[in-house]
Motif scaffolding. Structure first.
Motif, PDB file in Angstrom:
ATOM      1  N   ARG A 230      -2.420   9.276   1.107  1.00 38.22           N
ATOM      2  CA  ARG A 230      -1.049   9.024   0.663  1.00 38.22           C
ATOM      3  C   ARG A 230      -0.095  10.149   1.045  1.00 38.22           C
ATOM      4  N   ASN A 235      -4.130   5.023   4.282  1.00 37.23           N
ATOM      5  CA  ASN A 235      -4.719   4.673   2.988  1.00 37.23           C
ATOM      6  C   ASN A 235      -6.233   4.606   3.092  1.00 37.23           C
ATOM      7  N   LEU A 266      -5.995  -0.123  -7.222  1.00 38.91           N
ATOM      8  CA  LEU A 266      -5.591  -1.447  -7.720  1.00 38.91           C
ATOM      9  C   LEU A 266      -4.962  -2.302  -6.625  1.00 38.91           C
ATOM     10  N   GLU A 267      -4.171  -1.684  -5.764  1.00 36.41           N
ATOM     11  CA  GLU A 267      -3.492  -2.464  -4.732  1.00 36.41           C
ATOM     12  C   GLU A 267      -4.381  -2.745  -3.523  1.00 36.41           C
ATOM     13  N   HIS A 268      -5.590  -2.146  -3.510  1.00 38.21           N
ATOM     14  CA  HIS A 268      -6.478  -2.317  -2.347  1.00 38.21           C
ATOM     15  C   HIS A 268      -7.814  -2.944  -2.737  1.00 38.21           C
ATOM     16  N   TYR A 304      -3.004   4.557 -16.251  1.00 41.66           N
ATOM     17  CA  TYR A 304      -3.474   3.181 -16.169  1.00 41.66           C
ATOM     18  C   TYR A 304      -3.824   2.737 -17.580  1.00 41.66           C
ATOM     19  N   GLU A 308      -6.064  -2.634 -16.840  1.00 41.95           N
ATOM     20  CA  GLU A 308      -6.110  -2.375 -15.398  1.00 41.95           C
ATOM     21  C   GLU A 308      -7.499  -1.900 -14.970  1.00 41.95           C
ATOM     22  N   THR A 311      -9.518  -4.911 -14.668  1.00 42.14           N
ATOM     23  CA  THR A 311      -9.199  -5.618 -13.428  1.00 42.14           C
ATOM     24  C   THR A 311     -10.013  -5.066 -12.266  1.00 42.14           C
TER      25      THR A 311
END
Length: 604
Positions: A230, A235, A266-268, A304, A308, A311
């Motif tokens: 980042r 990434n 979370l986004e990956h 978080y 999450e 998830t």
């Protein structure tokens, strides 16, 4: 080389199967024979063990050799960790002991970097976490009687420095230093600073190099793997896919992804799940939750929620067959109520994680949490014991008995009898096999299960050289074990045979044993008695002994380990009587059959 962190056994960590803990030293092969005693970090602490291996490698390259007796050393080198208070306390003890023995001393790692003004470090040479490439000059100046302090640096140490691996089959590869978080209890950020990532190109180059050196496992190391890149515009999925494309297509070298906090993956999740399904990547991830209460997570500044975290766990478990997740819990964080702790207990009970690293809260000087109102120590200990009891009541490997698994074997168990391998889900498997199998993979049958590991029986070894030569000659670089996008449809190559060579787990467990190993060499054929009464009784006896042996190995005592050795190779009175009785019965039946046969012939 061992670290002071290894002197403190973490609650909840699988005991008993580490290599022996011995302090070691280094002998300088020059005109003056100087000896250096070194201690090095636990593999559970991100980054620190890799630092130790790099420092040992540089010292070796300059003529130093490791010795076994630290008492005879001319200099001590201690690599430290600031994650846990007991670790720093152990460091203080070692420093006092070293000073009492009037030995020159160098302290490296997180403690001097994050707390350079500690009274215990007065008069001691220190090396910061980003100055490990200068450890030789620090050692040599210290031996001359000078005090040296190297703490500040703006660039990362090179990845291709000389290195002495604690385990020659395992490469611990740091992908970045520091982190983006600001947890209120953490001292590591003070020591290792803001995120600094190595370039993808430099990491891939290092991967190619270590594979050529014969490494069989690559462990990515980081304070937070998910935050990788980042700071340099890339990434984690980009890095992982670049590394995976270089792994041997026969899965002779496996990748283990390092510890990652929930926020940055979370986004990956789908991309990471795809990598974890890859036949050359362990389906295992260490994701610390620290508490089952959102209120506590907020005070910790973990960035978080429990939802999450769920998830992350639920998604990976759903998308990756055989996925195993380890987590961490801090008991007794300031402000933790009974209700907060109950929520943590419920979370652990619900998911039944196979590994939970449980620690009690210790205030780290200079952190915000150190100024918060503490939970009474008696209550902290009580909660820790309760959570440990809950965790140890699980039997995470029930149901594995009788399964056929591929394992990768990289070390010797502390009992000196078993070799330690891991399944694709990174379940620890103990097998009795020759040391020549270290660094290989094999197909095993799980014969019994324990609390911390399972026992296996080697059916066949996998000959990687034959697998490689049997593969299509026209495999291009992009065909190297590309990730399986569907757990039921492997896309390693267009041909089924090379795909199968990646292992029986590569297609979600859908390939058969015969399909998954076209070039295995049988070394331990199945017992022909396996289907009769005698074979059944022998296996039952072996499984019973296995369960007892695991417990004795875990206890760590020499007497019980000696018992374990005897138990695996000797028969007791009951065993001998049972076998003798069966033999007598067998001979009696044979005699009766012969007698009846003779009578029949004579009557004719």
């Amino acid at each position: 080389m061992e670290d002071i962190e290894d002197l403190v056994v973490g609650t909840g960590a699988p005991p008993g199967f580490r290599l022996p803990l011995t302090a070691v030293g280094v002998n300088l092969k020059k005109k003056k024979s100087n000896k250096l005693s070194q201690t090095s970090p636990s593999p559970e602490i991100p980054g620190t063990q890799s630092d130790s291996e790099y420092m040992a490698g540089q010292l070796s390259a300059f003529g130093y050799s490791i010795i076994d007796n630290p008492e005879s050393a001319d200099l001590w080198l201690i690599n430290t960790c600031t994650v846990k208070s007991p670790s720093q306390s152990a460091m203080d003890t070692l420093i006092v002991k070293c000073k009492s023995a009037k030995k020159p001393l160098v302290v490296a790692g997180c403690v001097p970097q994050g707390s350079r003004d500690l009274k215990e470090l007065e008069g001691v040479s220190i090396v910061g976490v980003q100055q490990i490439d200068r450890v030789v000059e620090v050692v040599e100046e210290t031996l001359k009687g000078h005090e040296v302090r190297l703490l500040n640096r703006k660039t990362l140490p090179a990845l291709d420095l000389p290195k002495v691996r604690k385990n020659k089959f395992v490469e611990i590869l740091p992908i970045n230093v520091g982190c983006l978080g600001a947890c209120t209890y953490c001292k590591t950020k003070h020591a290792r600073g803001h995120l600094g990532s190595y370039t993808t190109g430099s990491l891939v180059s290092r991967v190619k190099s270590v594979i050529a050196d014969g490494v069989k496992e690559i462990w990515l190391s980081s304070e937070d793997t998910g935050a990788y890149g980042r700071d340099i515009g890339v990434n984690l999925p980009t890095l992982l896919n670049s590394i995976v494309s270089e792994l041997p297509p026969d899965a002779s070298t496996m990748l283990r992804i390092g510890m990652t906090n929930p926020p940055f993956i979370l986004e990956h999740l789908k991309e990471i799940a795809e990598v974890l399904r890859h036949p050359c990547v362990y389906s295992f991830l260490h994701v610390p939750v620290q508490s089952g209460s959102d209120a506590v997570l907020s005070v910790m500044n973990r960035e978080y929620t429990v939802s999450e975290f769920r998830t992350v766990v639920d998604t990976l478990t759903e998308l990756v067959p055989g996925m195993q997740i380890a987590t961490d819990i801090i008991c007794g964080f300031p402000g933790e109520t009974d209700e907060d702790f109950t929520q943590t207990i419920s979370l652990i009970k619900e998911y039944k994680f196979p590994q939970v690293h449980i620690s009690q809260f210790y205030p780290r000087p200079g952190t915000p949490a150190a100024r918060m109102k503490k939970v009474p120590s008696t209550l902290v200990k009580k909660r820790s014991r309760e959570l440990t009891s809950v965790f140890e009541a699980f039997m995470p490997y029930d149901g594995m008995e009788g399964r056929i698994e591929r394992i990768w074997i990289t070390e010797i168990a502390t009992d000196g009898i078993h070799l330690v391998g891991h399944t694709k889900g990174y379940v620890q498997v103990l097998v009795i096999a020759p040391e020549s199998m270290l660094g290989t993979s094999a197909i095993v049958k799980i014969t019994s299960v324990g609390r911390w590991s399972v026992f296996g029986e080697v059916i066949e070894t996998i000959n990687h050289m034959n697998v490689k030569s049997a593969s299509r000659k026209d495999i291009s670089s992009q065909d190297k074990c590309s990730p399986c996008s569907d757990p039921n449809e492997c896309t390693c190559t267009r041909e089924p045979e090379p795909c199968a060579s990646c292992g029986p787990e590569s297609c979600g467990g859908q390939t058969t044993l015969e399909e998954s190993a076209p070039s295995r060499n049988p070394t331990f054929p199945e017992d022909p008695n396996s289907r009769n009464l005698i074979g059944w009784l022998l296996r039952k006896r072996k499984n019973h002994v296995h369960k007892r042996v695991e417990g004795e190995i875990a206890s760590g005592s020499k007497e019980k380990q000696e018992w374990a050795r005897g138990s695996m190779g000797e028969w007791g009175v009951v065993d001998k009587a049972l076998l003798g009785g069966m033999l007598v019965s067998f001979l009696t039946i044979m005699a009766l059959l012969i007698h009846l046969g003779v009578r029949t012939l004579s009557s004719n």
